[in-house]
Write an enzyme that holds these catalytic residues in place. Structure first.
Site, PDB file in Angstrom:
ATOM      1  N   ASP A 117       0.830  -1.198   0.000  1.00  0.00           N
ATOM      2  CA  ASP A 117       0.000   0.000   0.000  1.00  0.00           C
ATOM      3  C   ASP A 117       0.869   1.254   0.000  1.00  0.00           C
ATOM      4  O   ASP A 117       0.409   2.317   0.347  1.00  0.00           O
ATOM      5  CB  ASP A 117      -0.911  -0.006   1.241  1.00  0.00           C
ATOM      6  CG  ASP A 117      -0.109  -0.118   2.534  1.00  0.00           C
ATOM      7  OD1 ASP A 117       1.145  -0.190   2.471  1.00  0.00           O
ATOM      8  OD2 ASP A 117      -0.728  -0.124   3.612  1.00  0.00           O
ATOM      9  N   CYS A 176      -6.069   4.212   0.792  1.00  0.00           N
ATOM     10  CA  CYS A 176      -7.342   3.558   1.098  1.00  0.00           C
ATOM     11  C   CYS A 176      -7.822   3.946   2.491  1.00  0.00           C
ATOM     12  O   CYS A 176      -9.005   3.891   2.786  1.00  0.00           O
ATOM     13  CB  CYS A 176      -7.182   2.050   1.007  1.00  0.00           C
ATOM     14  SG  CYS A 176      -6.603   1.526  -0.610  1.00  0.00           S
ATOM     15  N   CYS A 233      16.774   6.148 -16.799  1.00  0.00           N
ATOM     16  CA  CYS A 233      16.183   5.564 -15.578  1.00  0.00           C
ATOM     17  C   CYS A 233      17.232   5.265 -14.517  1.00  0.00           C
ATOM     18  O   CYS A 233      18.244   4.616 -14.774  1.00  0.00           O
ATOM     19  CB  CYS A 233      15.417   4.293 -15.908  1.00  0.00           C
ATOM     20  SG  CYS A 233      14.759   3.478 -14.436  1.00  0.00           S
TER      21      CYS A 233
HETATM   22 ZN   LIG Z   1      13.589   1.735 -15.379  1.00  0.00          ZN
END
Ligand SMILES: [Zn+2]
Length: 330
Positions: A117, A176, A233
């Site tokens: 979560d 939530c 990235c």
């Molecule tokens: Zn990545």
């Protein structure tokens, strides 16, 4: 076996496969149920929390007796899943996934499934998966909306490609616990997640669609988009695994609405002795083999066997630290 996409050979591979679910809330519970019924060989479920009545609206593996006994979700899930399919090796582990235990808890599995979560844990799982070149499946839901994507390091974008460069998490900052979540969206997202897992585990990776799927069961909006890999990235290109090499976790972290978690893992607690000590000074002491819970109005504290604790009723780390020291001990 009758379904052509899997067939007898695929079912055999599935029976020999190993999957791990991180987090056994609504999505994790629904995914575990589907995987065990499908006949995955070995399923590990990792969860840090215990069952409460407010979970039952969406967390389909649990019932009122689990909540009244305050069973840890990993323990309640293990019991329920074994009674569903006794030929599956089911392993419930009561723990909070952290940089310290991630290798022990996630190593050696064919696929990792997201039932968490929070994004801290998701990025930890992503770093582990990218570094060890394991497939994992991202899944999240809040209110009536959810999304999921299968990530195969080296072949698809990773979670950092997807989220660290865009606003894709906006709208998921709410949890939530603050704005609620509908049972149908978590079960839908878990179903999509497990469908991708079954393709991987039955030996049909070519069937993975490789898209980010998002659904809103209230508006009826459904979308499936191809995500580009980020050439910059941090995780899958630069191999900079910040979350994996993360400094030891902060002593106290927030978890859910108006509650904090006190990390003291690795400290063996004698819960029975603690119960005897606390019975005359706090209210509503309740203990089982896994945890001890008590009330010091307006707070409620749950202490686990490894020394970890969850304090409800405050977001103030100082209050948490002081109550922990006073009632559990430094
Ligand atoms: Zn990545």
């Amino acid at each position: 076996m009758l379904f052509a996409g899997i067939g007898p050979k695929g079912q055999e591979r599935l029976l020999a496969s190993r999957a791990v679910i991180v987090g056994c809330g609504a999505i994790g519970a629904a995914a575990a149920n589907l995987l065990v019924r499908a006949g995955v060989g070995h399923l590990r479920i990792i969860d840090r929390d215990f069952v409460e009545p407010s979970n039952l609206q969406r967390q389909t593996l649990f019932d009122e007796s689990d909540a009244s006994r305050a069973l840890p979700k990993a323990v309640a899930a293990e019991q329920k899943l074994r009674s569903i399919n006794s030929s599956v090796v089911v392993e419930g582990i009561v723990a909070d996934l952290s940089p310290r235990n991630v290798h022990d808890l996630l190593g050696g599995f064919d696929v990792l499934l997201d039932g968490t979560d929070n994004f801290e844990t998701r990025f930890l799982v992503n770093d582990f998966a990218v570094k060890s070149v394991r497939p994992w499946i991202y899944a999240a839901a809040v209110a009536s909306y959810g999304l999921t994507m299968a990530i195969r390091p080296g072949q698809t974008p990773c979670l950092s490609c997807l989220l660290e460069t865009s606003n894709a998490t906006s709208g998921l900052d709410e949890t939530c616990d603050t704005i609620g979540v509908l049972g149908p969206i978590v079960n839908l997202i878990a179903s999509l997640e497990v469908a991708e897992a079954l393709k991987l585990l039955s030996g049909h990776p070519e069937a993975l669609h490789g898209r980010l799927t998002s659904c809103d069961v209230w508006s009826g909006h459904m979308q499936s988009v191809r995500v580009a890999r980020n050439p910059e990235c941090r995780a899958c290109v630069k191999q900079d695994f910040t979350y994996l090499h993360g400094e030891a976790q902060p002593h106290i972290t927030f978890c859910g609405r108006d509650s904090v978690q006190i990390h003291e893992t690795g400290r063996a607690m004698d819960l029975h002795a603690l119960k005897l000590r606390l019975t005359s000074v706090v209210d509503d002491v309740c203990q089982n083999d896994f945890l001890l819970r008590f009330r010091i109005a307006p707070y409620e504290m749950t202490v686990f066997a490894d020394g970890r604790a969850i304090l409800k009723g405050t977001k103030d780390p100082a209050v948490a630290r002081s109550l922990y020291a006073r009632y559990v001990g430094a």
